[in-house]
Design a protein around this motif. Structure first.
Motif, PDB file in Angstrom:
ATOM      1  N   GLY A  65       0.641  -1.392   0.014  1.00 38.91           N
ATOM      2  CA  GLY A  65       0.248  -0.373  -0.192  1.00 38.91           C
ATOM      3  C   GLY A  65       1.024   0.997   0.430  1.00 38.91           C
ATOM      4  O   GLY A  65       0.489   2.553  -0.088  1.00 38.91           O
ATOM      5  N   TYR A  66       1.934   1.156   0.449  1.00 39.79           N
ATOM      6  CA  TYR A  66       2.689   2.303  -0.135  1.00 39.79           C
ATOM      7  C   TYR A  66       3.920   2.411  -1.244  1.00 39.79           C
ATOM      8  O   TYR A  66       4.777   1.603  -0.470  1.00 39.79           O
ATOM      9  CB  TYR A  66       3.596   2.474   1.580  1.00 39.79           C
ATOM     10  N   HIS A  67       3.467   3.233  -2.155  1.00 37.77           N
ATOM     11  CA  HIS A  67       3.932   3.245  -2.904  1.00 37.77           C
ATOM     12  C   HIS A  67       5.080   4.374  -2.996  1.00 37.77           C
ATOM     13  O   HIS A  67       4.606   5.436  -2.602  1.00 37.77           O
ATOM     14  CB  HIS A  67       2.996   4.039  -3.783  1.00 37.77           C
ATOM     15  N   VAL A  68       6.651   4.453  -2.564  1.00 35.35           N
ATOM     16  CA  VAL A  68       7.392   4.673  -2.109  1.00 35.35           C
ATOM     17  C   VAL A  68       7.995   6.306  -3.166  1.00 35.35           C
ATOM     18  O   VAL A  68       7.983   7.144  -3.416  1.00 35.35           O
ATOM     19  CB  VAL A  68       8.937   4.377  -2.161  1.00 35.35           C
ATOM     20  N   PRO A  69       7.372   5.959  -4.565  1.00 37.54           N
ATOM     21  CA  PRO A  69       8.178   7.180  -5.519  1.00 37.54           C
ATOM     22  C   PRO A  69       6.984   8.195  -5.578  1.00 37.54           C
ATOM     23  O   PRO A  69       7.258   9.506  -4.926  1.00 37.54           O
ATOM     24  CB  PRO A  69       8.042   6.755  -7.383  1.00 37.54           C
ATOM     25  N   SER A  70       5.649   7.813  -5.147  1.00 36.12           N
ATOM     26  CA  SER A  70       4.535   9.053  -5.081  1.00 36.12           C
ATOM     27  C   SER A  70       4.144  10.077  -3.160  1.00 36.12           C
ATOM     28  O   SER A  70       4.659  10.521  -3.769  1.00 36.12           O
ATOM     29  CB  SER A  70       3.064   8.123  -4.808  1.00 36.12           C
ATOM     30  N   ASN A  71       4.655   8.716  -3.068  1.00 34.98           N
ATOM     31  CA  ASN A  71       5.077   9.749  -1.340  1.00 34.98           C
ATOM     32  C   ASN A  71       6.454  10.144  -1.408  1.00 34.98           C
ATOM     33  O   ASN A  71       6.443  11.368  -0.355  1.00 34.98           O
ATOM     34  CB  ASN A  71       5.752   8.370  -0.021  1.00 34.98           C
ATOM     35  N   LEU A  72       7.760   9.958  -2.451  1.00 38.77           N
ATOM     36  CA  LEU A  72       9.316  10.920  -1.972  1.00 38.77           C
ATOM     37  C   LEU A  72       8.268  12.122  -3.500  1.00 38.77           C
ATOM     38  O   LEU A  72       9.226  13.556  -2.681  1.00 38.77           O
ATOM     39  CB  LEU A  72      10.001   9.990  -3.250  1.00 38.77           C
ATOM     40  N   PHE A  73       7.889  11.864  -4.578  1.00 40.20           N
ATOM     41  CA  PHE A  73       7.321  13.355  -4.659  1.00 40.20           C
ATOM     42  C   PHE A  73       6.240  13.619  -3.947  1.00 40.20           C
ATOM     43  O   PHE A  73       6.320  15.191  -3.591  1.00 40.20           O
ATOM     44  CB  PHE A  73       6.168  12.340  -6.342  1.00 40.20           C
ATOM     45  N   LEU A  74       5.549  13.633  -3.299  1.00 33.45           N
ATOM     46  CA  LEU A  74       4.690  14.648  -2.616  1.00 33.45           C
ATOM     47  C   LEU A  74       5.900  14.904  -1.545  1.00 33.45           C
ATOM     48  O   LEU A  74       5.381  16.490  -1.322  1.00 33.45           O
ATOM     49  CB  LEU A  74       4.222  12.884  -0.972  1.00 33.45           C
ATOM     50  N   VAL A  75       6.502  14.543  -0.958  1.00 32.94           N
ATOM     51  CA  VAL A  75       7.728  15.043  -0.060  1.00 32.94           C
ATOM     52  C   VAL A  75       8.459  16.899  -1.134  1.00 32.94           C
ATOM     53  O   VAL A  75       8.648  17.820  -0.116  1.00 32.94           O
ATOM     54  CB  VAL A  75       9.534  14.572   0.583  1.00 32.94           C
ATOM     55  N   ALA A  76       8.593  16.407  -2.175  1.00 34.13           N
ATOM     56  CA  ALA A  76       9.302  17.486  -3.176  1.00 34.13           C
ATOM     57  C   ALA A  76       8.819  18.277  -2.931  1.00 34.13           C
ATOM     58  O   ALA A  76       9.023  19.561  -3.088  1.00 34.13           O
ATOM     59  CB  ALA A  76       9.750  16.374  -4.682  1.00 34.13           C
ATOM     60  N   VAL A  77       6.622  18.549  -3.565  1.00 32.87           N
ATOM     61  CA  VAL A  77       5.808  19.520  -4.524  1.00 32.87           C
ATOM     62  C   VAL A  77       5.884  20.453  -2.345  1.00 32.87           C
ATOM     63  O   VAL A  77       5.928  20.814  -2.498  1.00 32.87           O
ATOM     64  CB  VAL A  77       5.059  18.978  -4.505  1.00 32.87           C
ATOM     65  N   LEU A  78       5.596  19.152  -1.368  1.00 30.54           N
ATOM     66  CA  LEU A  78       5.263  20.181  -0.257  1.00 30.54           C
ATOM     67  C   LEU A  78       6.631  21.322   0.213  1.00 30.54           C
ATOM     68  O   LEU A  78       6.337  21.572   1.328  1.00 30.54           O
ATOM     69  CB  LEU A  78       4.762  18.758   0.397  1.00 30.54           C
ATOM     70  N   THR A  79       7.409  20.231   0.618  1.00 34.31           N
ATOM     71  CA  THR A  79       8.555  20.976   0.691  1.00 34.31           C
ATOM     72  C   THR A  79       8.703  22.140   0.110  1.00 34.31           C
ATOM     73  O   THR A  79       9.074  23.876   0.767  1.00 34.31           O
ATOM     74  CB  THR A  79       9.955  20.493   1.235  1.00 34.31           C
ATOM     75  N   LYS A  80       8.229  21.889  -1.393  1.00 30.77           N
ATOM     76  CA  LYS A  80       8.382  23.489  -1.785  1.00 30.77           C
ATOM     77  C   LYS A  80       7.820  24.563  -1.981  1.00 30.77           C
ATOM     78  O   LYS A  80       7.918  25.190  -1.719  1.00 30.77           O
ATOM     79  CB  LYS A  80       9.562  23.030  -3.226  1.00 30.77           C
TER      80      LYS A  80
END
Length: 423
Positions: free
Chosen positions: A226-241
């Protein structure tokens, strides 16, 4: 509005004609395709927004649409009128999210058209084409907004509607950190196993990790864990910026974003950084927080290969490079090599079919200009004289491919071409 779009398309075509790539074939394909998303996929709407269909399917995927128009960001200085269109695409994406933040693809009007008759926790709206929950659908408008912000002085689009939509996105993401408490489910009958969720539509069980649960991969196929890693890292990238851009009156939202990003990062470190078959430490593709891992990569973006492109990490980061070495090898179950091509495919398409999107992403995530040019040339070979990039292509025979027209693939080729040109 239509006349304006026609004029912009003409300017894009004029721009393309003035560019020359390393070979006649790559140049011809670029000149043919640069206007593709605007000329063939985009419609001006009465409310000032723009609808972008994915290609030979008449629906607008939030993810696809963002990546379809992303190359035009690079052309805004040469063609300033593009800003109106790009902001219009963003506003339509935001309104679709407001309508149903769990849906991945939408109709141009409330026509009631659907890919299939699916069952979900709420009735599937007439405006929704498909209600597969995919984290990248919520990341896509944020990425488009960030790219616009980086390339224009006019930031009127970062208005209350934008921040209120982000509040809605955050509510969904926070809910899906605890998927066992979420009401969302998705069931499709009479379909391949990877086109619906198991466990009565709720997906395979997961443990809490701090990451956000994902129903479906960017390929629109179900996540195995259930935890798709690339999508979670995409979240981190856009939310951080996006965090520094949040206005003071939305301080509570800012705190929520910071809390979520920290939780995801901790979850990734604990559960998703693993020892790969190469013996090196890298990223898993999916995990469940219960000890299971999926070690692979898929052609669709966000992918592990695309992590620098989506803004999560630098190309020379050691963990990324370790992961890249693994996924660009036959140890990745979706890496295929044949007589004509070698690259990453997907369980969404036949075995031994490589996606031009992943071939382009190899170039876009390389610091070597020779690699970029080589990938551009590989993709150009796959068009089979159709002037199209296609969804996937047989590694042994370029006359065997899926989808006659897939605008996302065309525009990712253009993204790489603009990179090669230094734009």
């Amino acid at each position: 509005m239509e006349t304006n779009l026609t004029e912009i398309i003409a300017k894009i075509e004029d721009y393309a004609v003035q560019q020359t790539l390393p070979t006649a074939k790559t140049t011809a394909l670029f000149r043919s395709l640069l206007s593709d998303a605007l000329a063939k996929a985009t419609s001006a709407e009465a409310d000032g927004t723009y609808f972008v269909k994915t290609g030979d399917i008449p629906a607008m995927w939030l993810r696809d649409a963002t990546f379809q128009v992303l190359p035009y960001i690079k052309l805004m200085k040469a063609i300033p009128e593009l800003e109106t269109v790009l902001v219009g695409v963003l506003r339509r994406e935001l309104r679709y999210v407001q309508h149903d933040p769990y849906a991945n693809a939408f109709n141009q009007t409330a026509s009631g058209a659907h890919w299939s008759d699916d069952e979900s926790d709420i009735p599937v709206s007439d405006l929704v084409w498909e209600r597969k929950f995919e984290i990248d659908s919520l990341c896509a408008p944020l990425l488009l907004a960030l790219k616009l912000h980086e390339n224009t002085d006019n930031i009127d689009f970062l208005d209350d509607e934008f921040w209120q939509t982000l509040e809605l996105i955050m509510t969904v993401l926070e809910t899906e950190q605890h998927h066992d408490q979420s009401s969302y489910y998705f069931k499709r009958l009479d379909c391949p196993d990877n086109d619906t969720l198991t466990n009565d539509g709720r997906g395979t069980p997961v443990g809490y990790t701090g990451m956000v649960w994902d129903g479906f991969r960017p390929s629109d196929n179900a996540c195995e864990y259930g935890y798709h890693v690339p999508s979670n890292l995409f979240l981190v990238a856009v939310l951080t910026k996006i965090t520094p851009l949040i206005p003071a009156k939305f301080n509570a939202l800012k705190a929520r974003v910071e809390t979520l990003v920290a939780a995801i990062q901790q979850g990734v470190t604990r559960y998703a950084m693993v020892t790969l078959p190469t013996g090196q430490v890298g990223y898993a593709y999916e995990v469940d927080g219960l000890g299971h891992q999926k070690l692979m990569d898929d052609a669709n973006v966000p992918s592990l290969l695309a992590l620098p492109f989506i803004g999560y990490t630098s190309i020379d980061d050691s963990i990324y490079q370790n992961t890249r070495e693994f996924i660009l090898s036959d140890q990745n179950p979706y890496y295929y090599q044949g007589k004509v091509l070698a690259g990453i495919g997907s369980n969404h398409t036949p075995e031994a079919y490589v996606w031009p999107i992943s071939l382009a992403m190899e170039g876009l995530t390389s610091m070597d200009q020779a690699v970029k040019v080589a990938q551009l040339e590989k993709i150009a070979v796959t068009d089979n004289e159709t002037g199209q990039c296609h969804e996937s292509v047989s590694v042994d025979d370029v006359s065997q491919y899926t989808r006659d027209w897939f605008s996302w693939a065309n525009m990712t080729y253009c993204e790489l071409a603009l990179d090669v040109l230094g734009v």
